[in-house]
Design an enzyme around this catalytic site. Structure first.
Site, PDB file in Angstrom:
ATOM      1  N   LYS A   1      23.078  94.187  65.737  1.00  0.00           N
ATOM      2  CA  LYS A   1      23.541  93.565  64.490  1.00  0.00           C
ATOM      3  C   LYS A   1      22.741  92.293  64.214  1.00  0.00           C
ATOM      4  O   LYS A   1      22.858  91.306  64.925  1.00  0.00           O
ATOM      5  CB  LYS A   1      25.033  93.187  64.540  1.00  0.00           C
ATOM      6  CG  LYS A   1      25.548  92.827  63.132  1.00  0.00           C
ATOM      7  CD  LYS A   1      26.817  92.021  63.106  1.00  0.00           C
ATOM      8  CE  LYS A   1      26.616  90.534  63.169  1.00  0.00           C
ATOM      9  NZ  LYS A   1      25.865  89.931  62.046  1.00  0.00           N
TER      10      LYS A   1
ATOM     11  N   GLU B   1      22.869  83.644  75.070  1.00  0.00           N
ATOM     12  CA  GLU B   1      21.786  82.661  74.870  1.00  0.00           C
ATOM     13  C   GLU B   1      22.252  81.742  73.757  1.00  0.00           C
ATOM     14  O   GLU B   1      22.323  82.167  72.605  1.00  0.00           O
ATOM     15  CB  GLU B   1      20.486  83.367  74.460  1.00  0.00           C
ATOM     16  CG  GLU B   1      19.892  84.289  75.497  1.00  0.00           C
ATOM     17  CD  GLU B   1      19.224  83.545  76.637  1.00  0.00           C
ATOM     18  OE1 GLU B   1      19.078  82.310  76.559  1.00  0.00           O
ATOM     19  OE2 GLU B   1      18.853  84.217  77.612  1.00  0.00           O
TER      20      GLU B   1
ATOM     21  N   CYS C   1      16.228  77.111  69.264  1.00  0.00           N
ATOM     22  CA  CYS C   1      17.245  76.737  70.251  1.00  0.00           C
ATOM     23  C   CYS C   1      16.701  75.712  71.236  1.00  0.00           C
ATOM     24  O   CYS C   1      17.455  74.905  71.754  1.00  0.00           O
ATOM     25  CB  CYS C   1      17.752  77.982  70.972  1.00  0.00           C
ATOM     26  SG  CYS C   1      16.420  78.986  71.627  1.00  0.00           S
TER      27      CYS C   1
ATOM     28  N   GLU D   1      23.860  69.582  68.391  1.00  0.00           N
ATOM     29  CA  GLU D   1      22.704  70.355  67.935  1.00  0.00           C
ATOM     30  C   GLU D   1      22.664  70.333  66.403  1.00  0.00           C
ATOM     31  O   GLU D   1      23.577  70.813  65.747  1.00  0.00           O
ATOM     32  CB  GLU D   1      22.824  71.801  68.431  1.00  0.00           C
ATOM     33  CG  GLU D   1      21.624  72.651  68.062  1.00  0.00           C
ATOM     34  CD  GLU D   1      21.745  74.088  68.556  1.00  0.00           C
ATOM     35  OE1 GLU D   1      22.796  74.714  68.361  1.00  0.00           O
ATOM     36  OE2 GLU D   1      20.766  74.585  69.132  1.00  0.00           O
TER      37      GLU D   1
HETATM   38  P1  NAP Z   1      25.957  82.069  64.927  1.00  0.00           P
HETATM   39  O1  NAP Z   1      26.676  81.622  63.721  1.00  0.00           O
HETATM   40  O2  NAP Z   1      26.579  81.901  66.255  1.00  0.00           O
HETATM   41  O3  NAP Z   1      25.591  83.595  64.640  1.00  0.00           O
HETATM   42  C1  NAP Z   1      24.835  84.376  65.510  1.00  0.00           C
HETATM   43  C2  NAP Z   1      25.198  85.836  65.345  1.00  0.00           C
HETATM   44  O4  NAP Z   1      26.559  86.051  65.734  1.00  0.00           O
HETATM   45  C3  NAP Z   1      25.103  86.331  63.911  1.00  0.00           C
HETATM   46  O5  NAP Z   1      24.626  87.657  63.930  1.00  0.00           O
HETATM   47  C4  NAP Z   1      26.548  86.276  63.463  1.00  0.00           C
HETATM   48  O6  NAP Z   1      26.829  87.114  62.392  1.00  0.00           O
HETATM   49  C5  NAP Z   1      27.259  86.724  64.709  1.00  0.00           C
HETATM   50  N1  NAP Z   1      28.691  86.383  64.756  1.00  0.00           N
HETATM   51  C6  NAP Z   1      29.337  85.369  64.127  1.00  0.00           C
HETATM   52  N2  NAP Z   1      30.646  85.388  64.421  1.00  0.00           N
HETATM   53  C7  NAP Z   1      30.860  86.435  65.252  1.00  0.00           C
HETATM   54  C8  NAP Z   1      32.018  86.986  65.892  1.00  0.00           C
HETATM   55  N3  NAP Z   1      33.226  86.454  65.736  1.00  0.00           N
HETATM   56  N4  NAP Z   1      31.860  88.074  66.679  1.00  0.00           N
HETATM   57  C9  NAP Z   1      30.639  88.633  66.843  1.00  0.00           C
HETATM   58  N5  NAP Z   1      29.517  88.160  66.256  1.00  0.00           N
HETATM   59  C10 NAP Z   1      29.616  87.071  65.469  1.00  0.00           C
HETATM   60  O7  NAP Z   1      24.571  81.365  65.098  1.00  0.00           O
HETATM   61  P2  NAP Z   1      23.549  80.999  63.985  1.00  0.00           P
HETATM   62  O8  NAP Z   1      23.988  79.771  63.282  1.00  0.00           O
HETATM   63  O9  NAP Z   1      23.266  82.205  63.160  1.00  0.00           O
HETATM   64  O10 NAP Z   1      22.238  80.706  64.889  1.00  0.00           O
HETATM   65  C11 NAP Z   1      21.906  79.433  65.355  1.00  0.00           C
HETATM   66  C12 NAP Z   1      22.343  79.208  66.794  1.00  0.00           C
HETATM   67  O11 NAP Z   1      21.698  80.124  67.665  1.00  0.00           O
HETATM   68  C13 NAP Z   1      21.971  77.855  67.327  1.00  0.00           C
HETATM   69  O12 NAP Z   1      23.064  77.284  68.016  1.00  0.00           O
HETATM   70  C14 NAP Z   1      20.833  78.138  68.300  1.00  0.00           C
HETATM   71  O13 NAP Z   1      20.657  77.184  69.303  1.00  0.00           O
HETATM   72  C15 NAP Z   1      21.220  79.450  68.821  1.00  0.00           C
HETATM   73  N6  NAP Z   1      20.053  80.140  69.378  1.00  0.00           N
HETATM   74  C16 NAP Z   1      19.944  80.256  70.733  1.00  0.00           C
HETATM   75  C17 NAP Z   1      18.848  80.880  71.287  1.00  0.00           C
HETATM   76  C18 NAP Z   1      18.707  81.053  72.779  1.00  0.00           C
HETATM   77  O14 NAP Z   1      17.883  81.855  73.186  1.00  0.00           O
HETATM   78  N7  NAP Z   1      19.468  80.354  73.590  1.00  0.00           N
HETATM   79  C19 NAP Z   1      17.860  81.398  70.457  1.00  0.00           C
HETATM   80  C20 NAP Z   1      17.991  81.245  69.087  1.00  0.00           C
HETATM   81  C21 NAP Z   1      19.120  80.613  68.554  1.00  0.00           C
HETATM   82  P3  NAP Z   1      26.782  86.498  60.887  1.00  0.00           P
HETATM   83  O15 NAP Z   1      25.408  86.029  60.670  1.00  0.00           O
HETATM   84  O16 NAP Z   1      27.102  87.623  60.002  1.00  0.00           O
HETATM   85  O17 NAP Z   1      27.797  85.406  60.846  1.00  0.00           O
END
Ligand code: NAP
Ligand code: MG
Length: 502
Positions: free
Chosen positions: A200, A275, A309, A406
Site C-alpha cells: 500500500k 522504519e 527520515c 521531527e
Molecule cells: P505516515 O503518516 O505514518 O504514513 C505512512 C504510511 O502509513 C502511509 O501509507 C499511510 O497511509 C499509512 N497509514 C496511516 N495510518 C495508518 C493506519 N492506521 N494503519 C495502517 N497504515 C496507516 O507517515 P508519512 O507522514 O506519510 O511519512 C513521513 C514519516 O515517515 C516520517 O516520520 C519519516 O521519518 C518516516 N520515514 C522513515 C523512514 C525509515 O526508513 N525509518 C523512511 C522514510 C520515512 P496514508 O498515506 O493513506 O495516510
C-alpha cells in the site's frame, strides 16, 4: 537569499506521464487490473502547482480482503515459494531490468507526484530502487539453515538442524518521501524469501507503485504474488494490518503511526518491522575543511526538501568554527532554493502537500516564538505549490520543539559544542536513533563518536549514504528491525528446528 530568478512554473508533462495520469483508477489484485467494489477515489496532487492531476482508487474493505485472499492463495499453494530459487531470482532481475528501462518515465512520475526534482529522482530514487531488487534477488538461492549439535545431551543421541521458511503473506505500507524506492526496498526481501505481499503506497504518492504493478505483470510473476492497493491509511491500511490472514507487517512512516500499527499487529502476533522517524545529528569537529563540511551539512538537510527520515536536522558545530560553518550552510542555501520539480535546474522541489507545508511553517513559527533566530529562509516563496525556502535556525536550546521534534522539512537547527563527550550526550538527547553524521579527519574522534552515538547508522564525512548491502534501521523510537543486507531478509523468514532421536 535571492529568489528573483525563480519562476514557479512547472514545465509540461511528457506524453507518457499524461497517459499514466489519465488512467482509469484500478487496483492490481491477483495479477490483473481490477475495479474497486465502490466508486470512492483519492485525488492526486502535483505539489509543484497544488493542482489535482489524477485520481486513484480508494480501496474498500472488500478490495482489501480480495487482495489479501489473492496473496494468501498464492502463498499457500506454493506457486512462488516452491519455485526453484533460481526462478525467483530471475523474475526479480527481470523486474529490476524493466524498472531500469523505464527509469526516465518513473523519475518524471515521482517528480509530479512527490514534488522532488526529476533530476534527483533519476539520480537517486530510481537507480536505488533497481539496486535494492538486484541485491536481494541474489539472496533467493542462499537462504540456508544450519545443523546444530545439542548442548546438554550426550553426543550422537540426537541430531538437530534448522530450516528457513518464508514467513507468509506480507503487508507492506510505505510513506510518500521516496515512494518507488521504499516500495522496492520492501518487496525485494519478501520476494527473495518466497513470501507473497500486498503493497500500500501513501495516499499522496500512489503513481509509481501503480506503474510498478504494470512492470510486475510484464516481468511474469505468478498471479497474486504482488498485489498493489491504493487507499487511505485509516481505512485500507488499518484493515490490512488487522487482517487475520496476514503473517507479517513491514511499515515505513511516522513513529506515531508505527506505534499504532505495532499495537494492532500484536493482536494476532504478526511479525513486524518498523522504519520510523528521526532527528539525526550532524556533528562538525574543529579539524575539518569548513567549506566542505558546511556544504555536506547543507545537503544533509536540504536534500529531498528535508523530507528524509535521516535528514541531518540538528547541526552541532564546534565553538571554534561555529560561525564559519553557519555562514557556509547559509551560503549553500540559495543553491537549494526550491523550484518546480520538472525544472531541470531544481536541486530542491516543493514539500509534498499543503498539510506538510502548514506543518513545517508552524514549526518555524514556534521556533521564532521560542526565541530562535532565522539565519536564512523561514518563509514560503510562492502562493501556488508547497514551497519552503531552505531554513537555518540558530539561538536554539534543547527544550524547543524545533530541536526535539521531527519537522520533516528543509529546516536545520544549529548549536555549539566544546568537547566530544558533551556533543555525544547532546546527539543522544532524543527519543530517536536513526542516523548521525560526523565530519572530522581525526580518526580517534570518528571512532569514539561512532561508538557513543545511539543510532542505526553513523556516517563519517558524508550523510544519508544508503546501500542495499548495508543494514538500515533505527535504535530507540526510530524503529524495530533492519532492512537491507543479510539482516534485511531475516524478518521475512521463520526458523524451524528439526530434532531427531538417533
Ligand atoms: P505516515 O503518516 O505514518 O504514513 C505512512 C504510511 O502509513 C502511509 O501509507 C499511510 O497511509 C499509512 N497509514 C496511516 N495510518 C495508518 C493506519 N492506521 N494503519 C495502517 N497504515 C496507516 O507517515 P508519512 O507522514 O506519510 O511519512 C513521513 C514519516 O515517515 C516520517 O516520520 C519519516 O521519518 C518516516 N520515514 C522513515 C523512514 C525509515 O526508513 N525509518 C523512511 C522514510 C520515512 P496514508 O498515506 O493513506 O495516510
Ligand atoms: Mg498520511
Amino acid at each position: 537569499m535571492t529568489q528573483s530568478d525563480t519562476v514557479f512554473v512547472q514545465p509540461a508533462y511528457s506524453e507518457a506521464a499524461r497517459q499514466m495520469l489519465a488512467r482509469k483508477p484500478q487496483l492490481f489484485i491477483n495479477g490483473a487490473w481490477t475495479d474497486s467494489s465502490h466508486d470512492a477515489l483519492i485525488e492526486v496532487e502535483d505539489p509543484s502547482t497544488g493542482k489535482v492531476v489524477a485520481r486513484v482508487a480508494d480501496a474498500s474493505d472488500k478490495d482489501v480482503d480480495r487482495a489479501v485472499a489473492a496473496a494468501r492463495a498464492a502463498f499457500d499453494d506454493g506457486r512462488w515459494s516452491a519455485l526453484p530459487p533460481m526462478e525467483r531470482e530471475k523474475a526479480m532481475i527481470r523486474l529490476a531490468d524493466l524498472i531500469d528501462a523505464h527509469a526516465d518515465e518513473l523519475a518524471e512520475l515521482e517528480a509530479i507526484d512527490n514534488g522532488k526534482p526529476k533530476t534527483m529522482a533519476a539520480a537517486v530514487d530510481i537507480p536505488s530502487a533497481v539496486s535494492e531488487i538486484r541485491y536481494m534477488a541474489g539472496w533467493a538461492g542462499k537462504l540456508n539453515g544450519e545443523t546444530a549439535a545439542p548442548y546438554a545431551v550426550p553426543g550422537g543421541k540426537f541430531f538437530g538442524y534448522t530450516l528457513r521458511e518464508p514467513v507468509g503473506v506480507c503487508v507492506q505500507i510505505v510513506p510518500w518521501n521516496f515512494p518507488l524506492l521504499m516500495a522496492c526496498q520492501k518487496i525485494a526481501p519478501a520476494l527473495a524469501a518466497g513470501c507473497t505481499l500486498v503493497l500500500k503506497p501513501a495516499e499522496q504518492t500512489p503513481l509509481t507503485a501503480l506503474r510498478l504493478a504494470d512492470l510486475v505483470a510484464e516481468a511474469g510473476f505468478p498471479a497474486g504474488v504482488i498485489n498493489v492497493v491504493t487507499g487511505y491509511g485509516e481505512t485500507a491500511g488499518e484493515r490490512l494490518v488487522r487482517h487475520p490472514d496476514v503473517d507479517k507487517i513491514a511499515f515505513t512512516g511516522s513513529t506515531d503511526i508505527g506505534k499504532h500499527i505495532g499495537r494492532n499487529a500484536m493482536d494476532t502476533m504478526k511479525r513486524l518491522t518498523l522504519e520510523l522517524g528521526g532527528k539525526s545529528p550532524v556533528i562538525v569537529m574543529p579539524d575539518v575543511d569548513v567549506a566542505e563540511a558546511a556544504t555536506g551539512a547543507a545537503s544533509a538537510i536540504f536534500f529531498n526538501s528535508g523530507q528524509v527520515c535521516v535528514a541531518g536536522s540538528r547541526l552541532y558545530a564546534h565553538r571554534s568554527i561555529f560561525d564559519r560553518v553557519l555562514e557556509g550552510v547559509a551560503e549553500a542555501a540559495p543553491g537549494w532554493a526550491p523550484r518546480p520539480a520538472l525544472d531541470p535546474r531544481a536541486q530542491m522541489g516543493p514539500l509534498v502537500s499543503g498539510e506538510q507545508l502548514d506543518r513545517v511553517m508552524s514549526y518555524i513559527a514556534a521556533g521564532k516564538r521560542d526565541g530562535a533566530s532565522v539565519v536564512t529562509g523561514g518563509d514560503s516563496p510562492s502562493d501556488e505549490g508547497y514551497y519552503v525556502n531552505p531554513t537555518v535556525l540558530a539561538d536554539v536550546n534543547p527544550q524547543m520543539s524545533v530541536v526535539r521534534e521531527e519537522i520533516f522539512g528543509p529546516v536545520v537547527v544549529a548549536q555549539r559544542f566544546d568537547d566530544l563527550d558533551e556533543v555525544a550526550r547532546a546527539a543522544n538527547d532524543t527519543c530517536y536513533g536513526l542516523g548521525a553524521g560526523v565530519w572530522t579527519r581525526d580518526l580517534a574522534a570518528m571512532h569514539t563518536l561512532a561508538g557513543k552515538i545511539k543510532a542505526g547508522t553513523v556516517w563519517g564525512n558524508c550523510h544519508a549514504m544508503v546501500d542495499a548491502a548495508l543494514p538500515f534501521g533505527g535504535y530507540k523510537q526510530s524503529g524495530i528491525g533492519r532492512e537491507q543486507g543479510r539482516q534485511g531478509i531475516e524478518p521475512y523468514l521463520e526458523t524451524k528446528t528439526v530434532i531427531l532421536r538417533l
